[in-house]
Design a protein around this motif. Structure first.
Motif, PDB file in Angstrom:
ATOM      1  N   ARG A 160       0.813  -1.165   0.061  1.00 18.85           N
ATOM      2  CA  ARG A 160      -0.161  -0.200   0.097  1.00 18.85           C
ATOM      3  C   ARG A 160       0.954   1.088  -0.032  1.00 18.85           C
ATOM      4  O   ARG A 160       2.060   1.090   0.513  1.00 18.85           O
ATOM      5  N   LEU A 161       0.441   2.472  -0.602  1.00 12.16           N
ATOM      6  CA  LEU A 161       1.051   3.602  -0.772  1.00 12.16           C
ATOM      7  C   LEU A 161       0.333   4.580   0.260  1.00 12.16           C
ATOM      8  O   LEU A 161      -0.679   5.040   0.081  1.00 12.16           O
ATOM      9  N   LYS A 162       1.079   4.518   1.414  1.00 11.54           N
ATOM     10  CA  LYS A 162       0.286   5.582   2.423  1.00 11.54           C
ATOM     11  C   LYS A 162       0.021   7.031   1.964  1.00 11.54           C
ATOM     12  O   LYS A 162      -0.930   7.597   2.443  1.00 11.54           O
ATOM     13  N   THR A 163       0.745   7.469   1.180  1.00 11.56           N
ATOM     14  CA  THR A 163       0.668   8.751   0.610  1.00 11.56           C
ATOM     15  C   THR A 163      -0.865   9.083   0.099  1.00 11.56           C
ATOM     16  O   THR A 163      -1.330  10.069   0.165  1.00 11.56           O
ATOM     17  N   LEU A 164      -1.125   8.255  -0.546  1.00 13.09           N
ATOM     18  CA  LEU A 164      -2.818   8.040  -1.305  1.00 13.09           C
ATOM     19  C   LEU A 164      -3.826   8.195  -0.273  1.00 13.09           C
ATOM     20  O   LEU A 164      -4.798   8.743  -0.507  1.00 13.09           O
ATOM     21  N   ALA A 165      -3.511   7.941   0.970  1.00  8.29           N
ATOM     22  CA  ALA A 165      -4.569   7.865   2.002  1.00  8.29           C
ATOM     23  C   ALA A 165      -4.676   9.448   2.536  1.00  8.29           C
ATOM     24  O   ALA A 165      -5.683   9.525   3.385  1.00  8.29           O
ATOM     25  N   GLY A 166      -3.689  10.309   2.343  1.00 10.24           N
ATOM     26  CA  GLY A 166      -3.757  11.472   2.922  1.00 10.24           C
ATOM     27  C   GLY A 166      -4.184  12.602   1.852  1.00 10.24           C
ATOM     28  O   GLY A 166      -4.718  12.062   1.099  1.00 10.24           O
ATOM     29  N   ALA A 167      -3.851  13.780   2.368  1.00 10.79           N
ATOM     30  CA  ALA A 167      -4.572  15.010   1.625  1.00 10.79           C
ATOM     31  C   ALA A 167      -3.904  15.080   0.013  1.00 10.79           C
ATOM     32  O   ALA A 167      -4.649  15.041  -0.847  1.00 10.79           O
ATOM     33  N   PHE A 168      -2.776  14.811  -0.036  1.00 11.58           N
ATOM     34  CA  PHE A 168      -2.045  14.946  -1.147  1.00 11.58           C
ATOM     35  C   PHE A 168      -2.475  13.718  -2.334  1.00 11.58           C
ATOM     36  O   PHE A 168      -2.713  14.252  -3.580  1.00 11.58           O
ATOM     37  N   GLY A 169      -2.560  12.511  -1.657  1.00  9.83           N
ATOM     38  CA  GLY A 169      -3.156  11.318  -2.348  1.00  9.83           C
ATOM     39  C   GLY A 169      -4.664  11.777  -2.935  1.00  9.83           C
ATOM     40  O   GLY A 169      -4.673  11.344  -4.022  1.00  9.83           O
ATOM     41  N   ALA A 170      -5.493  12.492  -2.279  1.00  9.62           N
ATOM     42  CA  ALA A 170      -6.691  12.787  -2.672  1.00  9.62           C
ATOM     43  C   ALA A 170      -6.633  13.669  -4.003  1.00  9.62           C
ATOM     44  O   ALA A 170      -7.312  13.578  -4.969  1.00  9.62           O
ATOM     45  N   TYR A 171      -5.896  14.702  -3.922  1.00  7.48           N
ATOM     46  CA  TYR A 171      -5.613  15.776  -5.094  1.00  7.48           C
ATOM     47  C   TYR A 171      -5.064  14.714  -6.262  1.00  7.48           C
ATOM     48  O   TYR A 171      -5.660  14.885  -7.377  1.00  7.48           O
TER      49      TYR A 171
END
Lengths: 194, 176
Positions: A160-171
Motif C-alpha cells: 500500500r501507498l500511504k501517501t494516497l490515503a492522505g490529503a496529497f493522495g486525494a488531489y
C-alpha cells in the motif's frame, strides 16, 4: 445530453458541487457513497424548491436564498444519516451538513451552451460527483489503505501507498480520474494527436 | 496557542490540507495578486465576525439544541453576506460578494462551527485560517500563472493540473 459531452463537462459540474467535497469524501468508499447520496438528494430538492419560490425572490438575492434552502435540506439529510448510518455520518462530520451551500452554484447552462433545466443540472452535478467520488474512493481505499468497503485486503498490506490515503493522495487520484474522463471525451482527432 | 496558530496556518491549513474552500482558490486563480489579497482580507474579516457571532450563539443560545447549530450558523453567515452586499453595493468589492458567498462560505461555516475550545482559541484559529487562505491562494494563483499550457498533456489541462498544483502545496504544508 450525450455521454461524451457529459464526460467532457465533468470539471464544470465538479466545480459547481465544490471540489473540496469531492476530495473530502474520497477517503473511503462508504464516505463517498454517503456524501454522493446526500449531494444528489440535497441538490435536486433545492433546485425543485427554488423553482417553486423563484417568482418571489429577486434575482439579486436568489443565491443567498438557495444557500439557506440548501443548508436546510443538507441538515435534514445529515440528521437522517446520523440516525440510520451513524458511522458514515461521523466520518463526514460537519461537511455533510454544509454541502447544501454549494447547491447555490447549480449551473443553468452546460458547456456546449445547451440550456438545461436547473433540476436536470442539479441531477447531472450529483451524478458527476458520485461517479468521480466513488471511482477515486475505490482507488484510494484499495491502494492507500489496502481495504475495500472497510474490509482489509491482507495480501495488499505490504504494497500500500500511504501517501494516497492522505490529503496529497486525494488531489492526485481525483486529478487522474478527471484527466481520464477528459481523455475519453476528447474528439478522435485530438486523441490521435492530429 | 502557538501550536494552534501554526496548525491553522500550515500543517492543518483548512483550504489546501483540509480541502475546504479549495474551489474558491481554484476560481480566483486568474485574479491579480492585489485582487486575491483584497479577497483574502475580506474572507478573513468575515471569518472573524462570523466566528465570534456563531461562537456566542452556539455556546449560549443553542447549547441544548446543537442539531440546529449548523443551520443557524449558515443563516448568520448568509445574513452577514447580504449585509455586506448592501454595504459594499457601490464599491469595487461588490462584484466579489456573490463569489465569496458561493464558494467560501463553507470555509467560513466550518471554521465558525469548529470553535468550541473558547472564544480566544476560535478567534485565533479564524484569523490564521484567513491568513493561511490569503497567502496560499496567492501562491497557488502565481503557480497556476507559470504553468505552460503546451507543456501539460491535453487531458490534464485545466482542473486536473490545478488540482495537482494544489496537491503539491498541500504536500509542502503537511511537512510542517
Amino acid at each position: 445530453m450525450k455521454l461524451k459531452s457529459f464526460l467532457g463537462s465533468m470539471p464544470v459540474f465538479l466545480l459547481s458541487v465544490g471540489v473540496g467535497f469531492v476530495l473530502l469524501s474520497t477517503a473511503t468508499v462508504w464516505a463517498a457513497l454517503g456524501m454522493s447520496a446526500s449531494v444528489i438528494v440535497v441538490f435536486v430538492l433545492t433546485a425543485l424548491c427554488m423553482k417553486l419560490v423563484d417568482k418571489f425572490v429577486s434575482a439579486e438575492y436568489r443565491l443567498f436564498a438557495a444557500m439557506i434552502v440548501g443548508v436546510g435540506f443538507s441538515v435534514l439529510v445529515n440528521l437522517l444519516m446520523q440516525a440510520f448510518l451513524p458511522a458514515v455520518a461521523s466520518e463526514l462530520g460537519v461537511f455533510a451538513a454544509v454541502v447544501g451551500i454549494e447547491a447555490a452554484n447549480i449551473p443553468c447552462e452546460d458547456k456546449d451552451g445547451v440550456k438545461l433545466n436547473t433540476v436536470v443540472s442539479a441531477l447531472l452535478s450529483g451524478v458527476a460527483f458520485t461517479v468521480i467520488a466513488v471511482i477515486s474512493a475505490v482507488i484510494r481505499e484499495i491502494l492507500g489503505s489496502a481495504s475495500v468497503f472497510g474490509v482489509k485486503l491482507g495480501f495488499l498490506d505490504s504494497f500500500r501507498l500511504k501517501t494516497l490515503a492522505g490529503a496529497f493522495g486525494a488531489y492526485v487520484v481525483v486529478a487522474a480520474v478527471l484527466a481520464c474522463f477528459c481523455k475519453l471525451s476528447a474528439p478522435k482527432a485530438e486523441k490521435e494527436g492530429k | 496557542m502557538l501550536t494552534s496558530i501554526l496548525a491553522a496556518l500550515l500543517s492543518r491549513n483548512y483550504t489546501f490540507v483540509g480541502h475546504i474552500g479549495i474551489t474558491g482558490a481554484v476560481k480566483s486563480k486568474n485574479n491579480s495578486i492585489a485582487d486575491n489579497a483584497v479577497l483574502g482580507g475580506f474572507v478573513t474579516v468575515m471569518l472573524l465576525v462570523c466566528t465570534a457571532v456563531c461562537w456566542a450563539l452556539n455556546s449560549f443560545v443553542l447549547a441544548s439544541a446543537s442539531f440546529l447549530a449548523v443551520f443557524v450558523d449558515a443563516v448568520i453567515v448568509v445574513a452577514l453576506l447580504v449585509l455586506c452586499k448592501l454595504a459594499l453595493a457601490r464599491t469595487k468589492l461588490a462584484g466579489h460578494i456573490d463569489f465569496i458567498a458561493a464558494t467560501l462560505s463553507v470555509l467560513i461555516l466550518c471554521v465558525s462551527a469548529a470553535g468550541s475550545d473558547g472564544i480566544v482559541s476560535a478567534i485565533v484559529t479564524a484569523l490564521f485560517t484567513g491568513i493561511g487562505y490569503t497567502v496560499f491562494s496567492i501562491v497557488f494563483a502565481s503557480l497556476c500563472e507559470k504553468l505552460d499550457g503546451k507543456a501539460v498533456p491535453a487531458p490534464f489541462r485545466g482542473l486536473p493540473i490545478e488540482l495537482l498544483t494544489a496537491g503539491m502545496i498541500a504536500l509542502a504544508l503537511i511537512c510542517f
